[in-house]
Write a protein that holds these residues in place. Sequence first.
Motif, PDB file in Angstrom:
ATOM      1  N   LEU A 485      25.920  27.595  38.868  1.00  0.00           N
ATOM      2  CA  LEU A 485      24.609  27.007  38.640  1.00  0.00           C
ATOM      3  C   LEU A 485      23.849  27.771  37.568  1.00  0.00           C
ATOM      4  CD1 LEU A 485      22.402  24.979  39.398  1.00  0.00           C
ATOM      5  CD2 LEU A 485      21.682  26.563  41.209  1.00  0.00           C
ATOM      6  N   GLU A 486      23.911  29.085  37.612  1.00  0.00           N
ATOM      7  CA  GLU A 486      23.208  29.898  36.617  1.00  0.00           C
ATOM      8  C   GLU A 486      23.822  29.713  35.232  1.00  0.00           C
ATOM      9  OE1 GLU A 486      21.551  33.499  39.481  1.00  0.00           O
ATOM     10  OE2 GLU A 486      23.473  33.756  38.445  1.00  0.00           O
ATOM     11  N   GLN A 487      25.096  29.401  35.197  1.00  0.00           N
ATOM     12  CA  GLN A 487      25.746  29.105  33.918  1.00  0.00           C
ATOM     13  C   GLN A 487      25.370  27.704  33.432  1.00  0.00           C
ATOM     14  OE1 GLN A 487      29.983  29.978  33.794  1.00  0.00           O
ATOM     15  NE2 GLN A 487      30.336  28.316  32.329  1.00  0.00           N
ATOM     16  N   ASP A 488      25.337  26.739  34.342  1.00  0.00           N
ATOM     17  CA  ASP A 488      25.009  25.367  33.970  1.00  0.00           C
ATOM     18  C   ASP A 488      23.605  25.255  33.387  1.00  0.00           C
ATOM     19  OD1 ASP A 488      27.483  24.571  34.856  1.00  0.00           O
ATOM     20  OD2 ASP A 488      26.775  23.750  36.766  1.00  0.00           O
ATOM     21  N   ILE A 489      22.648  26.002  33.937  1.00  0.00           N
ATOM     22  CA  ILE A 489      21.255  25.876  33.501  1.00  0.00           C
ATOM     23  C   ILE A 489      21.060  26.412  32.089  1.00  0.00           C
ATOM     24  CG2 ILE A 489      20.270  28.096  34.223  1.00  0.00           C
ATOM     25  CD1 ILE A 489      18.803  24.675  35.137  1.00  0.00           C
ATOM     26  N   GLN A 490      22.073  27.151  31.592  1.00  0.00           N
ATOM     27  CA  GLN A 490      22.020  27.684  30.234  1.00  0.00           C
ATOM     28  C   GLN A 490      22.860  26.861  29.254  1.00  0.00           C
ATOM     29  OE1 GLN A 490      20.084  30.244  29.384  1.00  0.00           O
ATOM     30  NE2 GLN A 490      19.426  30.557  31.507  1.00  0.00           N
ATOM     31  N   ALA A 491      23.468  25.784  29.733  1.00  0.00           N
ATOM     32  CA  ALA A 491      24.352  24.983  28.876  1.00  0.00           C
ATOM     33  C   ALA A 491      23.571  24.375  27.714  1.00  0.00           C
ATOM     34  CB  ALA A 491      25.012  23.875  29.699  1.00  0.00           C
ATOM     35  N   PRO A 492      24.213  24.223  26.562  1.00  0.00           N
ATOM     36  CA  PRO A 492      23.527  23.649  25.389  1.00  0.00           C
ATOM     37  C   PRO A 492      23.312  22.152  25.541  1.00  0.00           C
ATOM     38  CG  PRO A 492      25.835  24.009  24.892  1.00  0.00           C
ATOM     39  CD  PRO A 492      25.602  24.614  26.250  1.00  0.00           C
ATOM     40  N   MET A 493      22.379  21.637  24.750  1.00  0.00           N
ATOM     41  CA  MET A 493      22.160  20.198  24.695  1.00  0.00           C
ATOM     42  C   MET A 493      23.284  19.543  23.892  1.00  0.00           C
ATOM     43  SD  MET A 493      19.454  19.315  26.328  1.00  0.00           S
ATOM     44  CE  MET A 493      17.858  19.894  26.935  1.00  0.00           C
TER      45      MET A 493
END
Length: 581
Positions: A485-493
């Motif tokens: 989840l912490e990785q997903d919230i930083q994913a690029p647009m």
Amino acid sequence: MKHLLIPTTLAAALALAGCASLGGASSPAQSPLAYAPVGSAFVFGNLTAPPKEYAELNARWYQHLNTGIVQSLERFEQISAEIFQDPNARQRANAFAQVLSEQLSQPEGLATLGLNVNARVALYEVNALPVLRMELDDTTRFNNFIKAVETKAGEPFARSEVDGQAFWHSASPADADATVSPRFVVAIVGKHLVLTADSQHADTPLLAQLGVKKPAQSVVDTGVIEALNTQYGFQPGMASGYIDLQRVLTLATDAEQTQPWIAGLLHDADAPLSASCQSELGAIVAKAPRIVGGATQLLQPDLKINVIWELEPNLAKDWSTLPAPVQGLDNQTRGNVVFGAGVNLSATAAFLQKQAAAIAAQPYECELLEPLNALAAEANSGIAALYAASSWVQGFRAQFSTIDPKTEDVTGSLLLASPNPVGLVGMAQGFMPELGKLGLVVGGPAMPLAVSESALFSGWDQPAWAIVGKNSLGVAVGANEKAQLEQDIQAPMPAVPPLMYFGITGQAFAALMNTYEEHEVPLITDSPWERWYNFLAWPISVSYNELYQEVDYMDAQWLATERGLEFPQTTVFKPQPAKAK
């Protein structure tokens, strides 16, 4: 869940889309496409042979499937008595399945029939009827196959001629009316195998469908397909083509311009459309006139296919404002199973408002379109709701680390894209007061949810977390999902925001297909036809598991661009082991 329609559909698509001769005359002028006349309502086919790597993939995948195909043919006799009430028809069908099974069981497989999985193929329209035309490697072998079936059945297939061209055909249905008495037709024309339907109407010449002679102008010699490939970057070694929706509409509705047999059907059914219907349907189709498709990349290193529904420029521009970016919603941020959508709700509301206003100003007169008048009149409340929601949410991305339809065991994460994530948290506290106690801050770590809130997402007691980013509110369920989840919230647009996206690993797809055992499949349907289909297709479905061992990732998107609505699909293959020298 194992959806047995998917494997068989893919097998058919593989036979068409991958077709291209590995040897022999490969000139476009000699291809089956050269027999598709200009003005056909639909045309798909490949001009040239595929690249060597893709041809090898086609052949390798067919070999995987061949075992399942043979087993399915062997199963046919077990249920043929249920399908065919006529004993003669059942005997012919059983003979066909038995001989085909015997031939495919030989080391040469398809070659024993004179066929090649990489043969060039074309599917097109003539006389408002479909024509499937494919190259034969050996016409003698195909004729011998037919003779073997006739011997096994104890009687020959019905055979006729038209202007010296022989063809096999099915018997006309006993209940066929005087307007049209259809029959299925198979013919060897030169080095091509031709399959079509014969309306047996005097004004619909079968000879034109068989293509004994090339049309005066074909999609090859006029450059129609070549121009399409150039415009959209389609590769000539895989099937590409179009569906002309305006031509389809004309053939289906215009009694003065369509084929006489269709006009007769419309007249007998008292179904000819009124002038207002023809005009209004024509105006709608003119704004979305054509669907085109083909492969833009053939295993260099990925397989990429795109289908585009062309839209009138102003309509395409309106549609292109509808997608909204959702972080991680593309194939640059993969997951085990990913599904999501991004919609600019305010732009969608404005688009719907514009369409509703146009209908209100000039209501449809066609009885088939009258329901749209009512929808337009009642659209204001829904449009207002979209405007109100646009301040809070604009899409989502769901990622499933595990998913089991039988046990309902699900772990993964969910991102809610929002122009105001902090405000969204405040609104969510109305039904999840626990969120207000977590101390969530933008850019902060994922915080654990209490058991009651966890159960809201998972349905049972599992660890769950919540997090807030610059563009999203995220939640996750599962003992190992906090870090994800912490990785997903930083994913690029995404560079090009999709309206919808679906991605899945080959391993996850194979696992989902294996969810149910064969004895459980009949419990899913009450339809005898679907039960027969599932019984026959099961071995082919099992064979597909081997194919997906070669697939790393697959995804499909729905884009709105200046060209129209696009549906690109990508299959990423795992590297193949080097061949022994």
